[in-house]
Design a protein around this motif. Structure first.
Motif, PDB file in Angstrom:
ATOM      1  N   PRO A 293       1.117  -0.833  -0.051  1.00 45.12           N
ATOM      2  CA  PRO A 293       0.473   0.002  -0.108  1.00 45.12           C
ATOM      3  C   PRO A 293       1.045   1.195  -0.017  1.00 45.12           C
ATOM      4  CG  PRO A 293      -1.081  -1.716   1.822  1.00 45.12           C
ATOM      5  CD  PRO A 293       0.470  -2.362   1.390  1.00 45.12           C
ATOM      6  N   CYS A 294       0.154   2.001  -1.025  1.00 48.24           N
ATOM      7  CA  CYS A 294       1.121   3.661  -1.205  1.00 48.24           C
ATOM      8  C   CYS A 294       0.303   4.497  -1.143  1.00 48.24           C
ATOM      9  CB  CYS A 294       2.596   3.540  -1.914  1.00 48.24           C
ATOM     10  SG  CYS A 294       1.594   3.767  -3.575  1.00 48.24           S
ATOM     11  N   GLY A 295      -0.752   4.327  -0.533  1.00 47.71           N
ATOM     12  CA  GLY A 295      -2.093   5.931  -0.299  1.00 47.71           C
ATOM     13  C   GLY A 295      -3.082   5.054  -1.623  1.00 47.71           C
ATOM     14  N   ILE A 296      -4.443   6.420  -0.815  1.00 44.66           N
ATOM     15  CA  ILE A 296      -5.287   5.851  -1.263  1.00 44.66           C
ATOM     16  C   ILE A 296      -6.057   6.990  -2.449  1.00 44.66           C
ATOM     17  CG2 ILE A 296      -8.050   6.237  -0.042  1.00 44.66           C
ATOM     18  CD1 ILE A 296      -6.298   5.696   2.394  1.00 44.66           C
ATOM     19  N   PHE A 297      -6.997   6.238  -3.251  1.00 44.62           N
ATOM     20  CA  PHE A 297      -7.630   7.387  -4.531  1.00 44.62           C
ATOM     21  C   PHE A 297      -8.685   7.460  -3.920  1.00 44.62           C
ATOM     22  CE2 PHE A 297     -10.466   7.032  -7.784  1.00 44.62           C
ATOM     23  CZ  PHE A 297      -9.441   8.713  -8.888  1.00 44.62           C
ATOM     24  N   TYR A 298      -9.428   9.043  -3.708  1.00 49.08           N
ATOM     25  CA  TYR A 298     -10.828   9.496  -3.168  1.00 49.08           C
ATOM     26  C   TYR A 298     -10.983  10.174  -4.909  1.00 49.08           C
ATOM     27  CZ  TYR A 298      -8.769   9.331   1.780  1.00 49.08           C
ATOM     28  OH  TYR A 298      -8.379   8.845   2.875  1.00 49.08           O
ATOM     29  N   CYS A 299     -12.584   9.731  -4.832  1.00 49.06           N
ATOM     30  CA  CYS A 299     -13.278   9.585  -5.807  1.00 49.06           C
ATOM     31  C   CYS A 299     -14.623  10.266  -5.221  1.00 49.06           C
ATOM     32  CB  CYS A 299     -13.996   8.921  -7.192  1.00 49.06           C
ATOM     33  SG  CYS A 299     -14.499   8.930  -7.978  1.00 49.06           S
ATOM     34  N   LEU A 300     -15.246  11.779  -5.694  1.00 44.46           N
ATOM     35  CA  LEU A 300     -16.389  12.194  -5.084  1.00 44.46           C
ATOM     36  C   LEU A 300     -17.354  12.041  -6.539  1.00 44.46           C
ATOM     37  CD1 LEU A 300     -17.882  13.209  -2.888  1.00 44.46           C
ATOM     38  CD2 LEU A 300     -17.222  15.723  -3.211  1.00 44.46           C
ATOM     39  N   HIS A 301     -18.381  11.290  -6.644  1.00 44.95           N
ATOM     40  CA  HIS A 301     -19.464  11.055  -7.515  1.00 44.95           C
ATOM     41  C   HIS A 301     -20.390  12.342  -7.456  1.00 44.95           C
ATOM     42  CE1 HIS A 301     -17.569   6.862  -8.377  1.00 44.95           C
ATOM     43  NE2 HIS A 301     -17.745   7.200  -6.482  1.00 44.95           N
ATOM     44  N   GLY A 302     -20.028  13.249  -8.324  1.00 43.29           N
ATOM     45  CA  GLY A 302     -20.771  14.256  -8.100  1.00 43.29           C
ATOM     46  C   GLY A 302     -21.954  14.257  -9.129  1.00 43.29           C
ATOM     47  N   PRO A 303     -23.039  15.510  -9.115  1.00 46.82           N
ATOM     48  CA  PRO A 303     -23.606  15.554  -9.950  1.00 46.82           C
ATOM     49  C   PRO A 303     -22.976  15.255 -12.056  1.00 46.82           C
ATOM     50  CG  PRO A 303     -23.297  18.036  -9.623  1.00 46.82           C
ATOM     51  CD  PRO A 303     -22.372  16.889  -9.142  1.00 46.82           C
ATOM     52  N   ARG A 304     -24.003  14.895 -12.649  1.00 50.53           N
ATOM     53  CA  ARG A 304     -24.408  14.258 -14.416  1.00 50.53           C
ATOM     54  C   ARG A 304     -23.032  13.741 -13.943  1.00 50.53           C
ATOM     55  NH1 ARG A 304     -25.797  19.533 -12.504  1.00 50.53           N
ATOM     56  NH2 ARG A 304     -23.429  20.579 -12.963  1.00 50.53           N
ATOM     57  N   MET A 305     -22.561  12.326 -13.208  1.00 55.10           N
ATOM     58  CA  MET A 305     -21.697  11.457 -13.184  1.00 55.10           C
ATOM     59  C   MET A 305     -20.443  12.025 -13.482  1.00 55.10           C
ATOM     60  SD  MET A 305     -23.832   9.060 -15.671  1.00 55.10           S
ATOM     61  CE  MET A 305     -22.234   7.981 -15.445  1.00 55.10           C
ATOM     62  N   VAL A 306     -20.011  13.292 -13.003  1.00 54.91           N
ATOM     63  CA  VAL A 306     -19.174  14.426 -12.812  1.00 54.91           C
ATOM     64  C   VAL A 306     -17.995  13.481 -11.410  1.00 54.91           C
ATOM     65  CG1 VAL A 306     -18.084  16.334 -12.184  1.00 54.91           C
ATOM     66  CG2 VAL A 306     -20.006  16.262 -14.029  1.00 54.91           C
ATOM     67  N   LYS A 307     -16.641  13.341 -11.617  1.00 57.13           N
ATOM     68  CA  LYS A 307     -16.215  12.885 -10.857  1.00 57.13           C
ATOM     69  C   LYS A 307     -14.882  13.900 -10.597  1.00 57.13           C
ATOM     70  CE  LYS A 307     -17.392   8.185 -12.347  1.00 57.13           C
ATOM     71  NZ  LYS A 307     -16.559   6.978 -12.697  1.00 57.13           N
ATOM     72  N   PHE A 308     -14.969  14.041  -8.473  1.00 56.88           N
ATOM     73  CA  PHE A 308     -13.925  15.150  -8.619  1.00 56.88           C
ATOM     74  C   PHE A 308     -12.837  13.919  -7.891  1.00 56.88           C
ATOM     75  CE2 PHE A 308     -17.771  16.667  -8.632  1.00 56.88           C
ATOM     76  CZ  PHE A 308     -17.434  18.099  -9.547  1.00 56.88           C
ATOM     77  N   THR A 309     -11.441  13.916  -7.267  1.00 59.72           N
ATOM     78  CA  THR A 309     -10.843  12.852  -7.106  1.00 59.72           C
ATOM     79  C   THR A 309      -9.426  13.715  -6.674  1.00 59.72           C
ATOM     80  OG1 THR A 309      -9.313  13.375  -9.103  1.00 59.72           O
ATOM     81  CG2 THR A 309     -11.237  11.193  -9.107  1.00 59.72           C
ATOM     82  N   ALA A 310      -8.885  13.029  -5.278  1.00 60.00           N
ATOM     83  CA  ALA A 310      -7.789  13.383  -4.134  1.00 60.00           C
ATOM     84  C   ALA A 310      -7.122  12.065  -4.075  1.00 60.00           C
ATOM     85  CB  ALA A 310      -8.564  13.857  -3.279  1.00 60.00           C
ATOM     86  N   ILE A 311      -5.914  12.241  -3.620  1.00 62.88           N
ATOM     87  CA  ILE A 311      -4.562  10.934  -3.425  1.00 62.88           C
ATOM     88  C   ILE A 311      -4.339  11.307  -2.435  1.00 62.88           C
ATOM     89  CG2 ILE A 311      -2.654   9.569  -4.346  1.00 62.88           C
ATOM     90  CD1 ILE A 311      -4.233  10.125  -7.604  1.00 62.88           C
ATOM     91  N   TRP A 312      -4.413  11.218  -1.839  1.00 58.95           N
ATOM     92  CA  TRP A 312      -3.680  10.822  -0.281  1.00 58.95           C
ATOM     93  C   TRP A 312      -2.049  10.183  -0.539  1.00 58.95           C
ATOM     94  CZ3 TRP A 312      -2.767   7.292   4.416  1.00 58.95           C
ATOM     95  CH2 TRP A 312      -1.975   7.273   5.245  1.00 58.95           C
ATOM     96  N   GLU A 313      -1.082  10.339  -0.798  1.00 55.41           N
ATOM     97  CA  GLU A 313       0.526   9.728  -1.573  1.00 55.41           C
ATOM     98  C   GLU A 313       1.208   9.266   0.360  1.00 55.41           C
ATOM     99  OE1 GLU A 313       2.598  12.334  -2.893  1.00 55.41           O
ATOM    100  OE2 GLU A 313       2.342  11.702  -4.837  1.00 55.41           O
ATOM    101  N   MET A 314       1.031   8.355   1.111  1.00 56.35           N
ATOM    102  CA  MET A 314       1.593   7.420   2.032  1.00 56.35           C
ATOM    103  C   MET A 314       2.767   8.246   2.556  1.00 56.35           C
ATOM    104  SD  MET A 314       1.251   4.557   4.160  1.00 56.35           S
ATOM    105  CE  MET A 314       1.937   3.247   2.904  1.00 56.35           C
ATOM    106  N   GLU A 315       3.305   8.104   1.505  1.00 62.52           N
ATOM    107  CA  GLU A 315       4.805   8.296   1.259  1.00 62.52           C
ATOM    108  C   GLU A 315       6.016   9.706   2.007  1.00 62.52           C
ATOM    109  OE1 GLU A 315       9.346   7.878  -0.913  1.00 62.52           O
ATOM    110  OE2 GLU A 315       8.206   6.333  -1.338  1.00 62.52           O
ATOM    111  N   LYS A 316       4.974  10.475   0.844  1.00 62.36           N
ATOM    112  CA  LYS A 316       5.326  12.526   1.178  1.00 62.36           C
ATOM    113  C   LYS A 316       4.414  12.663   2.155  1.00 62.36           C
ATOM    114  CE  LYS A 316       6.631  13.141  -3.477  1.00 62.36           C
ATOM    115  NZ  LYS A 316       6.998  13.342  -4.449  1.00 62.36           N
TER     116      LYS A 316
END
Length: 98
Positions: free
Chosen positions: A46-69
């Motif tokens: 494991p090196c991190g987590i990928f987050y995905c916010l499923h917004g309106p009209r199937m739009v996706k907003f994302t974030a990544i937590w990098e564990m090492e940094k």
């Protein structure tokens, strides 16, 4: 791109911060849309987590937590990075998050 530093010490705070930041930046009501997360691995570890916010009209907003940094990178719906947050503390329950 906005760069900031923040003290977050556990996975619940991290999840809430990611959700709040994605919603605020995209002018969405907090907790109105589903957010999913998936563990990222590198060479089977494991090196991190990928987050995905499923917004309106199937739009996706994302974030990544990098564990090492120990930082969170936020991306808009077209893939542009709009914020980078350096976490000042290590996540105490990182193993539970992963």
């Amino acid at each position: 791109m906005v760069c900031c530093q923040l003290s977050i010490t556990n996975s619940s705070e991290l999840n809430a911060y990611v959700n709040e930041t994605l919603c605020h930046h995209n002018h969405l009501k907090k907790d109105a849309f589903q957010m999913t997360k998936r563990v990222l691995t590198r060479s089977g570890r494991p090196c991190g987590i990928f987050y995905c916010l499923h917004g309106p009209r199937m739009v996706k907003f994302t974030a990544i937590w990098e564990m090492e940094k120990n930082q969170v990178l936020f991306y808009g719906p077209t893939g542009e990075k709009f914020q980078q947050t350096k976490l000042l503390d290590s996540i105490a329950d990182a193993d539970a998050v992963l």
